[in-house]
Design a protein around this motif. Sequence first.
Motif, PDB file in Angstrom:
ATOM      1  N   GLN A 252      35.486 -48.847   9.339  1.00 61.05           N
ATOM      2  CA  GLN A 252      36.213 -49.080  10.591  1.00 61.05           C
ATOM      3  C   GLN A 252      35.848 -48.075  11.670  1.00 61.05           C
ATOM      4  N   PHE A 253      35.569 -46.862  11.235  1.00 65.14           N
ATOM      5  CA  PHE A 253      35.188 -45.836  12.201  1.00 65.14           C
ATOM      6  C   PHE A 253      33.975 -46.280  13.021  1.00 65.14           C
ATOM      7  N   TRP A 254      32.981 -46.824  12.348  1.00 60.03           N
ATOM      8  CA  TRP A 254      31.758 -47.250  13.042  1.00 60.03           C
ATOM      9  C   TRP A 254      31.999 -48.508  13.865  1.00 60.03           C
ATOM     10  N   ILE A 255      32.777 -49.417  13.293  1.00 59.72           N
ATOM     11  CA  ILE A 255      33.072 -50.668  13.991  1.00 59.72           C
ATOM     12  C   ILE A 255      33.759 -50.400  15.326  1.00 59.72           C
ATOM     13  N   ASN A 256      34.546 -49.351  15.380  1.00 60.36           N
ATOM     14  CA  ASN A 256      35.338 -49.077  16.575  1.00 60.36           C
ATOM     15  C   ASN A 256      34.634 -48.260  17.647  1.00 60.36           C
ATOM     16  N   ILE A 257      33.392 -47.929  17.444  1.00 61.70           N
ATOM     17  CA  ILE A 257      32.668 -47.180  18.473  1.00 61.70           C
ATOM     18  C   ILE A 257      32.492 -48.070  19.702  1.00 61.70           C
ATOM     19  N   SER A 258      32.722 -47.472  20.864  1.00 58.07           N
ATOM     20  CA  SER A 258      32.699 -48.291  22.068  1.00 58.07           C
ATOM     21  C   SER A 258      31.272 -48.645  22.479  1.00 58.07           C
ATOM     22  N   ASP A 259      31.162 -49.675  23.296  1.00 60.81           N
ATOM     23  CA  ASP A 259      29.859 -50.167  23.726  1.00 60.81           C
ATOM     24  C   ASP A 259      28.996 -49.103  24.373  1.00 60.81           C
ATOM     25  N   ASN A 260      29.639 -48.279  25.200  1.00 64.74           N
ATOM     26  CA  ASN A 260      28.806 -47.333  25.943  1.00 64.74           C
ATOM     27  C   ASN A 260      28.334 -46.158  25.100  1.00 64.74           C
ATOM     28  N   GLU A 261      28.704 -46.138  23.833  1.00 67.52           N
ATOM     29  CA  GLU A 261      28.206 -45.067  22.978  1.00 67.52           C
ATOM     30  C   GLU A 261      27.396 -45.576  21.793  1.00 67.52           C
ATOM     31  N   ILE A 262      27.586 -46.847  21.491  1.00 70.14           N
ATOM     32  CA  ILE A 262      27.011 -47.355  20.244  1.00 70.14           C
ATOM     33  C   ILE A 262      25.486 -47.303  20.241  1.00 70.14           C
ATOM     34  N   GLU A 263      24.867 -47.502  21.410  1.00 66.98           N
ATOM     35  CA  GLU A 263      23.397 -47.472  21.459  1.00 66.98           C
ATOM     36  C   GLU A 263      22.889 -46.097  21.042  1.00 66.98           C
ATOM     37  N   LYS A 264      23.585 -45.082  21.537  1.00 63.33           N
ATOM     38  CA  LYS A 264      23.215 -43.713  21.210  1.00 63.33           C
ATOM     39  C   LYS A 264      23.350 -43.455  19.709  1.00 63.33           C
ATOM     40  N   TYR A 265      24.450 -43.920  19.138  1.00 67.20           N
ATOM     41  CA  TYR A 265      24.726 -43.574  17.748  1.00 67.20           C
ATOM     42  C   TYR A 265      23.872 -44.327  16.753  1.00 67.20           C
ATOM     43  N   ILE A 266      23.519 -45.553  17.084  1.00 67.50           N
ATOM     44  CA  ILE A 266      22.696 -46.279  16.116  1.00 67.50           C
ATOM     45  C   ILE A 266      21.312 -45.631  16.035  1.00 67.50           C
ATOM     46  N   LYS A 267      20.876 -45.060  17.154  1.00 68.14           N
ATOM     47  CA  LYS A 267      19.591 -44.348  17.130  1.00 68.14           C
ATOM     48  C   LYS A 267      19.678 -43.080  16.292  1.00 68.14           C
ATOM     49  N   ILE A 268      20.785 -42.394  16.455  1.00 70.35           N
ATOM     50  CA  ILE A 268      20.927 -41.118  15.759  1.00 70.35           C
ATOM     51  C   ILE A 268      21.169 -41.312  14.270  1.00 70.35           C
ATOM     52  N   TYR A 269      22.074 -42.220  13.932  1.00 72.97           N
ATOM     53  CA  TYR A 269      22.539 -42.262  12.548  1.00 72.97           C
ATOM     54  C   TYR A 269      21.828 -43.258  11.645  1.00 72.97           C
ATOM     55  N   SER A 270      21.300 -44.336  12.207  1.00 74.32           N
ATOM     56  CA  SER A 270      20.721 -45.317  11.287  1.00 74.32           C
ATOM     57  C   SER A 270      19.257 -45.005  11.026  1.00 74.32           C
ATOM     58  N   PHE A 271      18.765 -45.484   9.888  1.00 79.69           N
ATOM     59  CA  PHE A 271      17.357 -45.324   9.557  1.00 79.69           C
ATOM     60  C   PHE A 271      16.546 -46.570   9.905  1.00 79.69           C
ATOM     61  N   LEU A 272      17.183 -47.506  10.575  1.00 84.02           N
ATOM     62  CA  LEU A 272      16.450 -48.691  11.024  1.00 84.02           C
ATOM     63  C   LEU A 272      15.313 -48.225  11.918  1.00 84.02           C
ATOM     64  N   ASN A 273      14.187 -48.939  11.860  1.00 85.36           N
ATOM     65  CA  ASN A 273      13.066 -48.466  12.669  1.00 85.36           C
ATOM     66  C   ASN A 273      13.299 -48.790  14.145  1.00 85.36           C
ATOM     67  N   PRO A 274      12.641 -48.022  15.009  1.00 83.75           N
ATOM     68  CA  PRO A 274      12.896 -48.140  16.450  1.00 83.75           C
ATOM     69  C   PRO A 274      12.781 -49.565  16.978  1.00 83.75           C
ATOM     70  N   LYS A 275      11.811 -50.311  16.464  1.00 83.85           N
ATOM     71  CA  LYS A 275      11.620 -51.665  16.959  1.00 83.85           C
ATOM     72  C   LYS A 275      12.842 -52.529  16.651  1.00 83.85           C
ATOM     73  N   THR A 276      13.310 -52.431  15.420  1.00 85.07           N
ATOM     74  CA  THR A 276      14.504 -53.182  15.019  1.00 85.07           C
ATOM     75  C   THR A 276      15.697 -52.801  15.895  1.00 85.07           C
ATOM     76  N   ILE A 277      15.853 -51.514  16.106  1.00 86.80           N
ATOM     77  CA  ILE A 277      16.980 -51.054  16.919  1.00 86.80           C
ATOM     78  C   ILE A 277      16.880 -51.605  18.339  1.00 86.80           C
ATOM     79  N   GLU A 278      15.689 -51.531  18.917  1.00 87.48           N
ATOM     80  CA  GLU A 278      15.518 -52.050  20.278  1.00 87.48           C
ATOM     81  C   GLU A 278      15.890 -53.530  20.357  1.00 87.48           C
TER      82      GLU A 278
END
Length: 424
Positions: A252-278
Amino acid sequence: MENLMEELLWRGLIQNQVPGLKNKLNQSTTIYSGLDPTSDSLHLGNLLPIIVLIHLQKKGHKSIILIGGATGYIGDPSGKKNKRILLDKEVLNKNAISIEKQIHHLLNFFSEKIEIVNNKNWMKNTNFVEFIHYVGIHFSINYMLSKESVKNRIENKKNGISFMEFSYSLIQGFDFFYLNKTRKCEIQIGGSDQWGNIITGIDLIKKKTGKKTYGFTFPLITKSNGIKFGKSEKGENIWINSNKTSPYKFYQFWINISDNEIEKYIKIYSFLNPKTIENLIQNHRKEPSKRILQKNLAYEMTRWIHGETKSKKIIEITSILFEKNHRIIHILNEKIFDTIYENIPHACLSKKEFNKGYFLTDFLKKIGFFSSKKKADFAIKNQSISINKKNVKKNFLIKKENIIGNKYILFQFGKKNFFIVKIF
RNA sequence: GGGGAGAUACUCAAGUUAGGUUAACGAGGACAGACUGUAAAUCUGUUGGCUUUGCCUUCGCAGGUUCGAAUCCUGCUCUCCCCA
């Protein structure tokens, strides 16, 4: 490996760097980061160094995680306005053991093996006079006083700095020197508050051996409301340990991250490759209401920390709990209720006790969903309580008819607080 | 050692100079409602407890004066500032 530096920058994982870092990262080298065992579990804050070390290891570098059995005994003044609470050796040892276990668990997920060392092993036999002579000779008091972490505390008369804490950076500096000598470690990384300590190590190595070493820090991650990221609204840490933070809450903590921050956090915390994230970001921007980024990051993190099976279950019950059609809940089988019961805050009550008859307000207090009757009462007045997904209009006597699935009652306060009671 | 200021709820902060509509102005935070997408913004409500038209407990701690004290008196503890 050429793109490593760019990727780290793109992910927002580099705040400050020692010049020449980029070239150094182009060839295989050894990197370390330390964390002091101040608790028996990692939380989202100190997970970050581990994430960065995994990134580096995946790209062909060798990573080392240092557990600060010795430094934890001293207490790092960096980033601290006040004195730390000191932990005794026994607690530190216990913490170190359980953190080490967690780290192994985290690495197994990626089939990565990272060496874990503990600085108490080389500090425990160190003689004070020898240490001061060997390390202290290279650092002027002026140099040490100019460190940000020290400066703050010296200006603060109320919480001055002890000699012990003052010496902290020398020990951490020595750690780097030691790892450089014994393991050819050339880069140290850490949170932005570690910059001073990292530089001390680099200086020490330079003075002792003439070798140039490197380091970088990642930004201190704060949310838009100024709270340190990785803490819940109440300021509690989000822990890795499922006893401290339930997997449901973690998700729930991750689900509740707001839109204006989620882009930043998925880059920092996930191991998905940059292309997938983009790609995900593009899709998310098209239809933000689908919460694509939140769902992906929550899934990625939960399955990393708590496993695939658990995260699938959590996603399933999340979709049930947040389902808008309240009829759905009545046609679920008992197994799903059992799963819900296991994963969200709950209480159980005997049939005998239940049959005594309780008004909703008393019931909510009794099961522990509300700390006081007044609060429960107010919530009902505000129409923010639901039973089995159906809004409650006023206080009433809880009856057998309220039990669904033969033994459960699902309570809801507001949009996202759930509580389930089992009647047995 | 001498002199001064202060301690109020989650935090900040009124009220203390003439004792009584003060569970204690206000702000922030938090929570909830409406709108939405478990978002943001906005508006609204709540933010001691209970056996709830009433009762009990709370303004650093312990006593006292009084019909009645956060407000007055005494003692204590702690914090900050200035001068030596």
